[in-house]
Design a protein around this motif. Sequence first.
Motif, PDB file in Angstrom:
ATOM      1  N   TRP A  54       0.839  -1.202   0.000  1.00  0.00           N
ATOM      2  CA  TRP A  54       0.000   0.000   0.000  1.00  0.00           C
ATOM      3  C   TRP A  54       0.869   1.246   0.000  1.00  0.00           C
ATOM      4  N   ALA A  55       0.232   2.375  -0.250  1.00  0.00           N
ATOM      5  CA  ALA A  55       0.871   3.697  -0.236  1.00  0.00           C
ATOM      6  C   ALA A  55       2.121   3.710  -1.121  1.00  0.00           C
ATOM      7  N   GLY A  56       3.178   4.386  -0.656  1.00  0.00           N
ATOM      8  CA  GLY A  56       4.376   4.576  -1.462  1.00  0.00           C
ATOM      9  C   GLY A  56       5.005   3.270  -1.910  1.00  0.00           C
ATOM     10  N   GLU A  57       4.953   2.257  -1.030  1.00  0.00           N
ATOM     11  CA  GLU A  57       5.579   0.997  -1.391  1.00  0.00           C
ATOM     12  C   GLU A  57       4.864   0.347  -2.574  1.00  0.00           C
ATOM     13  N   LEU A  58       3.558   0.539  -2.639  1.00  0.00           N
ATOM     14  CA  LEU A  58       2.823  -0.009  -3.781  1.00  0.00           C
ATOM     15  C   LEU A  58       3.233   0.731  -5.067  1.00  0.00           C
ATOM     16  N   ILE A  59       3.430   2.037  -4.953  1.00  0.00           N
ATOM     17  CA  ILE A  59       3.860   2.812  -6.125  1.00  0.00           C
ATOM     18  C   ILE A  59       5.204   2.285  -6.622  1.00  0.00           C
ATOM     19  N   SER A  60       6.170   2.139  -5.697  1.00  0.00           N
ATOM     20  CA  SER A  60       7.484   1.626  -6.090  1.00  0.00           C
ATOM     21  C   SER A  60       7.358   0.237  -6.714  1.00  0.00           C
ATOM     22  N   MET A  61       6.575  -0.615  -6.069  1.00  0.00           N
ATOM     23  CA  MET A  61       6.468  -1.983  -6.563  1.00  0.00           C
ATOM     24  C   MET A  61       5.883  -2.022  -7.977  1.00  0.00           C
ATOM     25  N   MET A  62       4.829  -1.230  -8.201  1.00  0.00           N
ATOM     26  CA  MET A  62       4.182  -1.241  -9.519  1.00  0.00           C
ATOM     27  C   MET A  62       5.135  -0.743 -10.597  1.00  0.00           C
ATOM     28  N   LYS A  63       5.888   0.310 -10.275  1.00  0.00           N
ATOM     29  CA  LYS A  63       6.832   0.838 -11.263  1.00  0.00           C
ATOM     30  C   LYS A  63       7.894  -0.197 -11.595  1.00  0.00           C
ATOM     31  N   GLN A  64       8.441  -0.809 -10.539  1.00  0.00           N
ATOM     32  CA  GLN A  64       9.518  -1.773 -10.768  1.00  0.00           C
ATOM     33  C   GLN A  64       8.993  -3.035 -11.448  1.00  0.00           C
ATOM     34  N   ALA A  65       7.757  -3.406 -11.137  1.00  0.00           N
ATOM     35  CA  ALA A  65       7.168  -4.569 -11.796  1.00  0.00           C
ATOM     36  C   ALA A  65       6.979  -4.274 -13.283  1.00  0.00           C
ATOM     37  N   GLY A  66       6.577  -3.053 -13.596  1.00  0.00           N
ATOM     38  CA  GLY A  66       6.424  -2.654 -14.994  1.00  0.00           C
ATOM     39  C   GLY A  66       7.744  -2.748 -15.744  1.00  0.00           C
ATOM     40  N   GLN A  67       8.816  -2.242 -15.109  1.00  0.00           N
ATOM     41  CA  GLN A  67      10.139  -2.283 -15.748  1.00  0.00           C
ATOM     42  C   GLN A  67      10.593  -3.718 -15.974  1.00  0.00           C
ATOM     43  N   ALA A  68      10.212  -4.608 -15.071  1.00  0.00           N
ATOM     44  CA  ALA A  68      10.642  -6.000 -15.194  1.00  0.00           C
ATOM     45  C   ALA A  68       9.725  -6.794 -16.124  1.00  0.00           C
ATOM     46  N   GLY A  69       8.750  -6.111 -16.712  1.00  0.00           N
ATOM     47  CA  GLY A  69       7.862  -6.780 -17.659  1.00  0.00           C
ATOM     48  C   GLY A  69       6.873  -7.735 -17.018  1.00  0.00           C
ATOM     49  N   LEU A  70       6.606  -7.531 -15.717  1.00  0.00           N
ATOM     50  CA  LEU A  70       5.729  -8.460 -15.010  1.00  0.00           C
ATOM     51  C   LEU A  70       4.310  -8.475 -15.592  1.00  0.00           C
ATOM     52  N   PHE A  71       3.831  -7.301 -16.001  1.00  0.00           N
ATOM     53  CA  PHE A  71       2.434  -7.244 -16.453  1.00  0.00           C
ATOM     54  C   PHE A  71       2.227  -7.901 -17.818  1.00  0.00           C
ATOM     55  N   ASN A  72       3.324  -8.127 -18.555  1.00  0.00           N
ATOM     56  CA  ASN A  72       3.190  -8.880 -19.801  1.00  0.00           C
ATOM     57  C   ASN A  72       3.020 -10.364 -19.515  1.00  0.00           C
ATOM     58  N   LYS A  73       3.566 -10.797 -18.373  1.00  0.00           N
ATOM     59  CA  LYS A  73       3.542 -12.231 -18.089  1.00  0.00           C
ATOM     60  C   LYS A  73       2.377 -12.624 -17.192  1.00  0.00           C
ATOM     61  N   ILE A  74       1.986 -11.702 -16.291  1.00  0.00           N
ATOM     62  CA  ILE A  74       0.898 -12.008 -15.357  1.00  0.00           C
ATOM     63  C   ILE A  74      -0.266 -11.093 -15.688  1.00  0.00           C
ATOM     64  N   LYS A  75      -1.334 -11.702 -16.167  1.00  0.00           N
ATOM     65  CA  LYS A  75      -2.427 -10.886 -16.698  1.00  0.00           C
ATOM     66  C   LYS A  75      -3.429 -10.437 -15.639  1.00  0.00           C
ATOM     67  N   HIS A  76      -3.486 -11.151 -14.543  1.00  0.00           N
ATOM     68  CA  HIS A  76      -4.508 -10.819 -13.542  1.00  0.00           C
ATOM     69  C   HIS A  76      -3.825 -10.336 -12.271  1.00  0.00           C
ATOM     70  N   VAL A  77      -3.977  -9.046 -11.999  1.00  0.00           N
ATOM     71  CA  VAL A  77      -3.317  -8.455 -10.839  1.00  0.00           C
ATOM     72  C   VAL A  77      -4.376  -7.815  -9.955  1.00  0.00           C
ATOM     73  N   MET A  78      -4.357  -8.151  -8.665  1.00  0.00           N
ATOM     74  CA  MET A  78      -5.346  -7.606  -7.736  1.00  0.00           C
ATOM     75  C   MET A  78      -4.660  -6.823  -6.623  1.00  0.00           C
ATOM     76  N   LEU A  79      -5.082  -5.555  -6.484  1.00  0.00           N
ATOM     77  CA  LEU A  79      -4.508  -4.687  -5.458  1.00  0.00           C
ATOM     78  C   LEU A  79      -5.627  -4.194  -4.541  1.00  0.00           C
ATOM     79  N   PRO A  80      -5.850  -4.867  -3.410  1.00  0.00           N
ATOM     80  CA  PRO A  80      -6.962  -4.482  -2.529  1.00  0.00           C
ATOM     81  C   PRO A  80      -6.922  -3.035  -2.052  1.00  0.00           C
ATOM     82  N   VAL A  81      -5.733  -2.432  -1.965  1.00  0.00           N
ATOM     83  CA  VAL A  81      -5.709  -1.026  -1.569  1.00  0.00           C
ATOM     84  C   VAL A  81      -5.117  -0.162  -2.682  1.00  0.00           C
TER      85      VAL A  81
END
Lengths: 291, 429
Positions: B251-278
């Motif tokens: 959540w909060a800033g850590e979620l922002i960092s994680m999403m950015k870094q996941a994008g750079q690592a191409g995670l969203f191309n490989k994992i199509k279903h992502v759930m972020l409760p907050v």
Amino acid sequence: MLESFVHVCLAGLSKGMFIWLVASGLTLIFGVLGVLNFAHGSFYMLGAYFCFSLLSHLGHNFWLGLILGPLFVCLVGYVVERYFLRYVYHIDLPYQLLLTFAFVLIFDDLVKVVWGAGSIGSPSVAGLSGSVRILGRLFPSYSLFIILVGPLVALGLWGLLEKTWAGRIIRAASSDREMASALGVRVPALFTAVFVFGTWLGAVGGGLAVPYVGLLTPGMGESIIIDAFVVAVIGGLGSLKGAFLGALIIGLLSSFGTRFLPTFDMFLTFILMAIVLLWRPQGFFGEEAAR
Amino acid sequence: MAKKKMTRRDFFKAGLLTGAGACLGAGVLKPTGLWAAPAKVKGPVKIGYQAIMSGTLAGYGEFHKMGVDMAVDEINKKGGIAGAKVVVEYRDSTLKAPEAIKNARYFVDSWGADFLGGVDSSGQALALAPVMKQLGKPIIITHAATEKLNEIEVFQKGIKEVFRISSPTYQDGNAAAFVAKDLPAMKWATISPKYEYGYTCWSMFKNTLAKLKPGVQFVAESWAPFGTTDFRAHINTILDAKPDGLYSVEWAGELISMMKQAGQAGLFNKIKHVMLPVGAAMDVLEGLGKEMPDNIWISGRYFFQYPKDKRNTAWVASFVKRWKHYPAYVSETGYSSIYAFKQAVEAAGSKDAKKVIAALEGMKMQSPAGERVFRKQDHQAVYTVPWGLTAADPKYPFKVMGKMVVIPAQDFFNRPPFKGPESMPPFKK
């Protein structure tokens, strides 16, 4: 498995080099001035915020922001050393810690007043925003860049301290303040210069963090300063060589810990620190610094 | 010792002033006869509110304050709570449990608070519960989410003083599972905070999803300690496990960092279903801006696009007008907590703690987030928050919810007596 291993390695290297960028200034200041500067994390934070502000005003030229931003922070560092720290050199270490910690609180609040208390997502760097495919998996180009910058900074510092006239004076003053002074070195001015230079290193670390962490928050210096302290202690307080090695080890250890020993990843760095302190209380290269 | 002692003259002066004040108070300030407001409640209603106002999460404190200030100003402009003015004092909770306790004691013992509100971390809320029982004043929690608060502290241990207006981890764990059961993903993994909140949400998600969708697998978990800025090793752990769904209560800033870094690592191309409760927190949506990918499932404790009724639309408009900012979920829960106290005091006709607690139990209230009912048994407000898929909308500089899925809170909130499978969803109709 190989791809995972290589990527965890790369992640660890980039993390380690990133910590090194911050730890280098901290170590330099301790080695020469003998001050444990808690506010170093604040300089890192200010560096990030100044770079970010310049970035949004200078038409998103990250490199220009990275050159100009830390200069503003140097000014802050100058004021801190010249008008505050200078008066506590001769008294006990706890007072120095208190003073520098006070600055942490002041700068955190200042950042809140100027830039707001919320977190700011920062833009990625044009040209380095993409990723490189390594063994079938993407790795951010910017992290590779950080892996390259770390050793360059280390090399630059080594060259400065070992090969230049200024470096000789700095080393002289750090090993024997009074003798250097007796030989005509203007120690107070030298201390100011070293402090400002150390501040600059911290602020550049902050500037580089803007795209690396991807986020600006007040208080962002506090998490990195703990890592930097651990690194400085492991390496031997005041030893740049030790800090570089320490940062590499901590970066890799935490990365491999997260991947392969997830239950203990938080302990690993502190266990390492405890072991090093027991086995070699002065750190890897502590003796040199205490020479 | 340079401390000034009160001289006898000062003492007299003070006495005179108090005396004069008392006369004025009695004779002038108190309206009499037909024109008197129905002032059932004496003196100001004092509410002590604590939230995180320092460190990396200081932005949350600001968002709390925006909502609370708005409620206080509105209420005071319209004659206060049962004729009495509302006064709020804020304190920084620092996210540490001892500090939360210190604040609560200060509010009640030194400042004279009638009610308390706020609190961001689950650890703090759990530590505060027994203290609130000692202090004997009601608190409305507006952010901390652990279900142990209502299930154990309130229901099992019978601590009557604690209420919660924000949705608990049922929203993060159970509701997420209801959404996930309709997705094609069969292998799930998580990157979540390495503390109570992260563990409890993931285990709730796993348990409920396993019941709703037999055969589903949970293949990897990677825990990130509080304050993590570098998620690259965690992202590698997830990629190695090759899941088709990622669940994360970062959540909060850590979620922002994680999403950015996941994008750079191409995670969203490989994992199509992502759930972020907050993920539907305003700081996250604004912080990520265009870098938030489309088609990510997000939720929160309130989202300004829901419900699409007159009350909420008007509230969002006046919030944006005043603060130049869309309301974060803690703004809504903070705002509504003040109104909950207002409604309870007016129903009780008194600000006496016991009477207000009795009035809050089972109380139904209308709020920007929609209708809330404080369950009598566990003091948890039951109300519905949507899950939605991120989408771009030219009206906003950040991603909002495109497709929304609304699961009624009654269907997925754990039910008293919180024992055995009958207390957990899915429930038989």
